[in-house]
Design an enzyme around this catalytic site. Structure first.
Site, PDB file in Angstrom:
ATOM      1  CB  ALA A  75     -23.010 -25.470  32.749  1.00 36.88           C
ATOM      2  N   GLY A 121     -21.180 -22.433  28.525  1.00 30.80           N
ATOM      3  CA  GLY A 121     -20.439 -23.619  28.113  1.00 30.80           C
ATOM      4  C   GLY A 121     -20.674 -23.979  26.660  1.00 30.80           C
ATOM      5  CD  GLU A 124     -16.964 -21.530  29.161  1.00 29.22           C
ATOM      6  OE1 GLU A 124     -15.871 -21.824  29.678  1.00 29.22           O
ATOM      7  OE2 GLU A 124     -18.035 -21.453  29.786  1.00 29.22           O
ATOM      8  CD  GLU A 146     -20.387 -17.971  31.478  1.00 29.82           C
ATOM      9  OE1 GLU A 146     -19.476 -18.692  31.049  1.00 29.82           O
ATOM     10  OE2 GLU A 146     -21.427 -17.739  30.830  1.00 29.82           O
TER      11      GLU A 146
END
Length: 158
Positions: A75, A121, A124, A146
Site C-alpha cells: 500500500a 498489500g 496480500e 507491517e
C-alpha cells in the site's frame, strides 16, 4: 495477443488476452520504480475484475509485474498516512478487502506470477489468488512487513 487498457489515462494495470483465453494483468506504475496500491490502483483492478467476471470465454487469470525487481511493494504509505489523519483509513481498507475478495472468488483459476519483492498489500494480492509461482531470483522475497510495526494485514481473505 490483444492489449486493452481499462482506463483512458495512463493505466497502471495492463490487460492482455492470449489466444489461449488466459487474461494477463500486468502491474506497471510507469512514473515509479515500484508498483503500489493506492485508491486509483484499487479502482483500476476492480474495473479489470468487472471485465474478467463478465467475459465468459476466459479460462484463467495471471497477475504479474513489469518491474525488474519489485512485484508489488504494498500500500502507498502516503495514502495510509493521509487516511489515518483524515479518518478515511477504514474506507481504504474496506475497498481493498472488497477488491481482493472479488479476486479470490473468481470462477476461473488465478495465478500470481511473483518476480521481485512482494510485500504487504503486494503479497496480500497474491494470497487472494488460487496459486502463487515465484521466480528464484535473489530479488524475489515475500512478506508482511507491517506485522513488525504491530499492524495486522488488512486485505487478505484466505
Amino acid at each position: 495477443m490483444m492489449v486493452m487498457p481499462a482506463v483512458a489515462t495512463a493505466p497502471m494495470i495492463r490487460r492482455e488476452i492470449g489466444d489461449d483465453y488466459i487474461c494477463l494483468l500486468t502491474f506497471d506504475r510507469r512514473e515509479s520504480g515500484a508498483n503500489i496500491f493506492d485508491a486509483v490502483t484499487l479502482a483500476e483492478l476492480n474495473e479489470h475484475l468487472d471485465f474478467v467476471e463478465n467475459e465468459s470465454s476466459l479460462r484463467g487469470l495471471i497477475i504479474a509485474s513489469a518491474k525488474k525487481s519489485i512485484f508489488i511493494a504494498g500500500a502507498d504509505l502516503r495514502t495510509l498516512l493521509q487516511g489515518a489523519r483524515s479518518g478515511e483509513m477504514r474506507a481504504f481498507i474496506a475497498q481493498g478487502q472488497k477488491v481482493f475478495n472479488r479476486l479470490a472468488e473468481l470462477k476461473i483459476p488465478t495465478v500470481a506470477a511473483i518476480h521481485g519483492a512482494s510485500a504487504g498489500g503486494g503479497y496480500e494480492v497474491t494470497l487472494a489468488c488460487d496459486y502463487r509461482v515465484a521466480s528464484d531470483d535473489p530479488a524475489t522475497r515475500v512478506g508482511l512487513p507491517e506485522t513488525t510495526l504491530g499492524l495486522i494485514p488488512a486485505w487478505p481473505r484466505r
